[in-house]
Design an enzyme around this catalytic site. Structure first.
Site, PDB file in Angstrom:
ATOM      1  N   GLY A  85       0.677  -1.136  -0.071  1.00 43.51           N
ATOM      2  CA  GLY A  85       0.055   0.041  -0.072  1.00 43.51           C
ATOM      3  C   GLY A  85       0.856   1.158  -0.013  1.00 43.51           C
ATOM      4  CG  ASN A  86       3.240   2.357   3.121  1.00 42.66           C
ATOM      5  OD1 ASN A  86       2.613   3.279   3.487  1.00 42.66           O
ATOM      6  ND2 ASN A  86       3.544   1.452   3.908  1.00 42.66           N
ATOM      7  CE  LYS A 134       1.679  -6.022   0.228  1.00 41.93           C
ATOM      8  NZ  LYS A 134       2.713  -6.434   1.075  1.00 41.93           N
TER       9      LYS A 134
END
Length: 313
Positions: free
Chosen positions: A11-12, A212
């Protein structure tokens, strides 16, 4: 020969300092150019992604707007919402990159529910920080007036913590498999998937965040993938990281990685879950390979270069 690859995108890598939709779309367009290189090599691609920063920001927006007439959405719904937004951005980014490379492939995003065990010990040991940082005073006040729990995180303030149970099944796995068989590039299991538990009346969302990388490992297992490709900020995993005797890991076995875990070589909340997810995939598919590397190094690795590659033996 074509390989089936499940790519776990952090996500980063989508959101860094600018949380605007435009900035995240631009970041994904850059990411898509790297991923298309795998398509050029004839591989089948399934993309999963994180959503930690995005769901945290969404929770903040929900909290700020919460009222009797406009109630805040629960965490499982926020995960679904970020699956949709990031999937939409990633679909468009991949289509642009494919068209630039004159490749005709379809891309589809699947809202993905991931089954967890309601009796998982994670529900009594909350460890996953989510949402914005707040002051100690604000955290203590919230804990007095709700059943929420907060902990100090990384010296930057206090954050809400929720359960992070292990995934045991993916409800849409058969649909994703059919799309892959039709050569459709599939975006799925976003943010670790929407956490659901089985009840007498069907599946029900629950407040939790699934890692995830573990969801990607489960997806790769269910799809019978050849590779689980976990993307991070470095080309290789290291032991004795940042020490004079730092060692780069290239071709390693599950047994070796397990020993280094015992020696606490990998940082919890950072490299450790990636290594554990890689081991999980390889143990469930002994002929498979788990690769941990950077986005920038992906093409080089699949053209004969180096990365951290974990195999059964």
């Amino acid at each position: 020969m074509s390989k089936k690859i499940v790519v776990a995108l952090g996500g980063n890598a989508i959101l860094s300092t600018d949380p605007s939709a435009k900035a995240q779309q631009e970041a994904l367009e850059s990411t898509a150019k790297y991923l298309v290189e795998l398509i050029k090599q004839g591989n089948q691609l399934v993309i999963s992604h994180g959503n930690g920063p995005q769901v945290g920001n969404l929770l903040l927006q929900q909290s700020e707007a919460d009222s009797e007439t406009n109630p805040a959405m629960p965490l499982d719904t926020c995960v679904a919402m970020t699956q949709g937004s990031i999937g939409y951005w990633l679909q468009n980014a991949m289509k642009k990159a494919l068209e630039s490379s004159e490749l005709e492939r379809e891309v589809a995003s699947i809202v993905t529910q991931v089954v967890v065990d309601k009796n998982d010990s994670a529900f009594t040991n909350l460890t996953k920080p989510i949402g914005p940082f707040i002051s100690q005073e604000a955290a203590e006040e919230r804990m007095k007036t709700s059943d929420e729990q907060y902990v100090e995180d990384a010296g930057r303030g206090y954050r809400k913590v929720v359960a992070s149970p292990k995934p045991i099944d993916i409800l849409e796995a058969s649909v994703i498999k059919k799309l892959v068989e039709q050569d459709v590039i599939t975006v799925s299991a976003g943010g670790g998937g929407i956490p659901v538990v089985e009840t007498e009346t069907g599946y029900q969302g629950i407040e939790a965040v699934i890692d995830k990388d573990f969801s990607s490992a489960k997806l790769a297992e269910l799809l019978d993938a050849d590779f689980l490709l976990i993307l991070t900020g470095v080309d290789h995993v290291y032991v004795n990281y940042n020490q004079p005797d730092q060692q780069k890991l290239e071709n390693v076995t599950v047994e070796e990685m397990t020993q280094w875990i015992r020696e606490e070589q990998f940082a919890p909340g950072s490299m450790l879950p990636k290594v554990e997810a890689a081991i999980q995939f390889v143990e469930n598919k002994p002929e498979g390979k788990a690769v941990i590397t950077s986005l920038e190094n992906v093409k080089a690795y699949f053209e004969g270069g180096s990365a951290t590659v974990i195999t059964k033996s």
